[in-house]
Structures are given as structure tokens and as C-alpha cells.
Design a protein around this motif. Sequence first.
Motif, short mmCIF file in Angstrom:
data_model
loop_
_atom_site.label_atom_id
_atom_site.label_comp_id
_atom_site.label_asym_id
_atom_site.label_seq_id
_atom_site.Cartn_x
_atom_site.Cartn_y
_atom_site.Cartn_z
N PHE A 8 0.85 -1.19 0.00
CA PHE A 8 0.00 0.00 0.00
C PHE A 8 0.89 1.24 0.00
CE2 PHE A 8 -2.17 3.45 2.23
CZ PHE A 8 -3.38 3.51 1.54
N THR A 9 0.45 2.24 -0.76
CA THR A 9 1.14 3.53 -0.81
C THR A 9 0.12 4.63 -0.58
OG1 THR A 9 2.76 2.68 -2.40
CG2 THR A 9 2.56 5.07 -2.21
N VAL A 10 0.46 5.58 0.28
CA VAL A 10 -0.42 6.73 0.51
C VAL A 10 -0.34 7.63 -0.72
CG1 VAL A 10 -0.92 8.70 1.98
CG2 VAL A 10 0.02 6.60 2.98
N GLU A 11 -1.48 7.87 -1.35
CA GLU A 11 -1.53 8.72 -2.54
C GLU A 11 -2.80 9.57 -2.48
OE1 GLU A 11 0.59 6.38 -6.15
OE2 GLU A 11 -1.26 5.45 -5.44
N VAL A 12 -2.66 10.80 -2.01
CA VAL A 12 -3.77 11.73 -1.96
C VAL A 12 -3.76 12.56 -3.24
CG1 VAL A 12 -4.74 13.73 -0.76
CG2 VAL A 12 -3.81 11.81 0.55
N SER A 13 -4.89 12.63 -3.90
CA SER A 13 -4.95 13.33 -5.18
C SER A 13 -4.78 14.84 -5.00
CB SER A 13 -6.27 13.05 -5.88
OG SER A 13 -7.34 13.71 -5.21
N GLN A 14 -4.31 15.49 -6.05
CA GLN A 14 -4.18 16.94 -6.00
C GLN A 14 -5.54 17.60 -5.85
OE1 GLN A 14 -1.18 18.46 -5.84
NE2 GLN A 14 -2.39 20.28 -5.33
N ASP A 15 -6.58 17.00 -6.42
CA ASP A 15 -7.93 17.55 -6.25
C ASP A 15 -8.33 17.58 -4.79
OD1 ASP A 15 -8.21 17.99 -8.94
OD2 ASP A 15 -9.46 16.21 -9.31
N GLU A 16 -7.97 16.53 -4.04
CA GLU A 16 -8.28 16.51 -2.61
C GLU A 16 -7.54 17.62 -1.88
OE1 GLU A 16 -10.21 14.86 -0.58
OE2 GLU A 16 -10.93 13.10 -1.67
N LEU A 17 -6.27 17.80 -2.20
CA LEU A 17 -5.48 18.86 -1.57
C LEU A 17 -6.05 20.23 -1.91
CD1 LEU A 17 -1.83 17.60 -2.13
CD2 LEU A 17 -2.98 17.87 0.06
N ASP A 18 -6.37 20.44 -3.16
CA ASP A 18 -6.92 21.73 -3.56
C ASP A 18 -8.27 21.98 -2.90
OD1 ASP A 18 -4.70 22.06 -5.16
OD2 ASP A 18 -5.72 21.45 -7.02
N GLY A 19 -9.08 20.93 -2.82
CA GLY A 19 -10.39 21.08 -2.18
C GLY A 19 -10.28 21.45 -0.72
N LEU A 20 -9.31 20.86 -0.01
CA LEU A 20 -9.11 21.21 1.39
C LEU A 20 -8.71 22.67 1.52
CD1 LEU A 20 -8.70 20.64 4.41
CD2 LEU A 20 -6.42 19.76 3.85
N GLN A 63 4.97 15.11 4.09
CA GLN A 63 4.50 14.17 5.12
C GLN A 63 4.06 12.85 4.49
OE1 GLN A 63 4.78 14.79 8.45
NE2 GLN A 63 5.86 16.62 7.72
N GLU A 64 3.49 12.92 3.30
CA GLU A 64 3.12 11.72 2.56
C GLU A 64 4.36 10.89 2.26
OE1 GLU A 64 -0.25 11.47 -0.70
OE2 GLU A 64 1.64 12.12 -1.60
N ASP A 65 5.44 11.57 1.84
CA ASP A 65 6.70 10.87 1.60
C ASP A 65 7.23 10.26 2.89
OD1 ASP A 65 6.61 11.57 -1.07
OD2 ASP A 65 8.01 13.24 -0.88
N ARG A 66 7.06 10.97 3.99
CA ARG A 66 7.53 10.45 5.28
C ARG A 66 6.78 9.17 5.62
NH1 ARG A 66 8.85 12.75 10.39
NH2 ARG A 66 9.77 11.04 11.60
N LEU A 67 5.49 9.16 5.45
CA LEU A 67 4.71 7.96 5.70
C LEU A 67 5.12 6.83 4.76
CD1 LEU A 67 1.20 9.59 6.20
CD2 LEU A 67 2.39 8.22 7.91
N ASN A 68 5.31 7.17 3.50
CA ASN A 68 5.63 6.14 2.51
C ASN A 68 7.06 5.61 2.63
OD1 ASN A 68 3.10 5.96 1.27
ND2 ASN A 68 3.53 7.73 -0.05
N ALA A 69 7.87 6.26 3.47
CA ALA A 69 9.21 5.72 3.73
C ALA A 69 9.12 4.44 4.55
CB ALA A 69 10.06 6.75 4.47
N PHE A 70 7.98 4.22 5.21
CA PHE A 70 7.74 2.99 5.95
C PHE A 70 6.95 2.03 5.06
CE2 PHE A 70 7.64 6.12 9.59
CZ PHE A 70 8.90 5.80 10.06
N PRO A 71 7.36 0.78 4.94
CA PRO A 71 6.58 -0.19 4.17
C PRO A 71 5.17 -0.33 4.75
CG PRO A 71 8.77 -1.04 4.63
CD PRO A 71 8.62 0.19 5.47
N GLN A 72 4.18 -0.25 3.87
CA GLN A 72 2.77 -0.32 4.30
C GLN A 72 2.04 -1.37 3.47
OE1 GLN A 72 0.89 3.70 4.93
NE2 GLN A 72 2.85 4.38 4.08
N PHE A 73 0.99 -1.91 4.09
CA PHE A 73 0.25 -3.01 3.48
C PHE A 73 -1.21 -2.92 3.89
CE2 PHE A 73 4.61 -4.15 4.31
CZ PHE A 73 5.04 -4.70 3.12
#
Length: 376
Positions: A8-20, A63-73
Amino acid sequence: MGDRIEPFTVEVSQDELDGLRVRLQNARWPDEAPGDGWTRGVPLARLRGLAEHWQSGYDWRAQEDRLNAFPQFTTRIDGQRIHFLHVRSPRPDAKPLLITHGYPSSVAEFLHLIDLLTEPEPPDGQAFHVIAPSLPGYAFSTPLSGPGWAMGRTAAAWVELMRRLGYERYGLHGGDVGAGVSGTVAGLDGARVIGVHVVTDPLTAANVATFMPGMADRLDAADPVDKAILDRMDAFRREGSGYLAIQNSRPQTIGYGLVDSPLLLLAWIAEKVHEWTDLPVDDDQLLTNVSLYWFTRCGMTTAHTLYEQAHSTDWGPPASVPQGFAVFGADETVRRIIPAPAGTHWSEFPRGKHFPAMEAPAELAADLRTFFGPLT
């Protein structure tokens, strides 16, 4: 899906970021409340500062990169998607350690702790393979599959998770809801669990005592220590339990606001972090936790799991494995509330409170190494 475990990889869309950012930019702000400081909730200046930083200063991608530095599943257990970090130590003597967060938290609570556990200092200290799941209904362990996800069912899912990962022996650690889940796992899977370590603080202990049948009757107001406990219990009932009362009774109703309003979500979580900490928590780490709630729309589902726990009677069998307690912001009241049996590992730290993984990660990591080091 069976026993399948998928990366698993954390991937938040740019639309979500812009909407926030648009929502935060267009937020409707009330006037400052009467009274001083935090007496009626989060002060306007504090929330404005956090919201402005969230909108224009906070770097989610970093912060997304920081989270993704840890293997996730992710895997599916008992019909529920379970997300987890699985960070293996390079050390051959590392011990598996399952760590569980509480409310209103997420795996972001452990960002400063994990490296201290997998690659400890000093280098001859006990090392750990860290498994950190997101509780059902939290962050990427969503959507919630249905009712019934209280601590007992969650603990059974954790037992299955460790079986799927192939660990024959492992330790447990948690705080808040995570402490209850960890203790329940130890009761369910005692043949494989080497020990369970939990963190607490005087406020948390007094809050838990509020729900313990007959606790108030066992305390003597003439005793200074007992009176301090009774005062904390009373203060929690009067001043600190509103958030829990709402979620324990009307999770759906408050959930609409927690999912739709970034200001409400931010205030809801920031208030608890302020009230339940003694040492500073980095605003970016706080906002990473809030962002996980926002982007996964889990404000409502976390409320539903609190409702489930409030109406559950499934606590599982008692644990019979070695137990350890780390008390942050320690005073004499916690020993009165938690009468640990002889031989129990007990550590006290003068500073820190409810979130030691964020407030004092080095001290917490050292205590985990001390407790689990001799256990096999």
C-alpha cells in the motif's frame, strides 16, 4: 481475498489537496468566545493559526513521503480492510512488536518512534520489527465494514494479522484504546505473546476510573491521594467527557460535521492533543494526523467505533503474560488506580502525558527496550 497481503502507498490526489485549501480559505469564523484561554474550547487565535498553516504552510506531500518511507500493506480480516505499517529491523535479534494507537490518533502518532525501535541507540539495545495497524474505521482501515468493531473484535483481528505475518512470538504495546486492544490480544493469544506494555498518565487513569464500577466507592475523600483521584474523575465528568458522550450516543450526527468541516475536525482533535499533552507536539505531526482523518473521511467511522466500545461487553479473557506500565506525568494517584501485582514492570516519567510517542519518543523507546529485552 483469503490471506492475501497487498502493498500500500499513501496517494492523496491533487484535487483533494486543492479542495481542502479552498474549504479552509472560505471558512466561516465565529467571534472569539468570552472567558480566558482554553476554558470554553480551542481559542480562536490558536485555531486560526493552525488552519492558516494547514492551508498555506503545511507540506502534505513531504509528510506523505515520510509515511511512505515505511513499508505499508493492507489485508482483509473478518470482512474489514486493515492497513498497517510493517517496518523490519536490520538486526538479526530484533523482536516483533505490535503497536496500537488510540483516539483521536493514527499511525502518524508513531512517526518519531519507529526508527528508535527498529534501529535503536545505543546500537546494542533491543531492536524490534514494528507492526503498526490502523484501527478499524481509522485512516486507511476504511471503510468500516459494519457494526461490532469494539476492542474484542479488533484484538481477534490483530491475532490473525500476526499469524498471517508468520510471527510465532511477539510483544504488544499501546495507549488509550490501543492499551485495551493490546491487553485483549494478550488474553486471546497468550501462547504467542511474550509481554504487553502500555502507557498511561494520571488524567487517563482517572478517566478510566470514571467507568470502573464501584471505583468511587472504594476511594476515601479524607485521603489526599484518593481525593485527588476523585477530583479528577469529577472534573472529567463535568468538563472533559462531552466529546465522548456525543460519540458514545450520537456518532452519526457528529460524524457529518467531522467529515464535512475541516475546522470542526481540526478543533475536535487539536483540543484533545492540547488537553492531553504536557510536552510540545510538533504542529506538522498534529496536522498529519488530522489530514489522515480528513482525506480518509474517517471522522464518522472513528466515532462509530467509540459508540461500539461504549455498548460492548466483550473484553476477552484476562492476560497472564508479563505486563509493563509506563506512566508519564507520573504521580502517586496512578498506582492507587492500577494496583499492579508484584513483579510488574513499572516506570514513571515526570513529563509527558497521553501521547508519549509524540511527546517523549526517546523515553518511551528506552522503556520498551528495557521491558522487552529479557523476554523471549
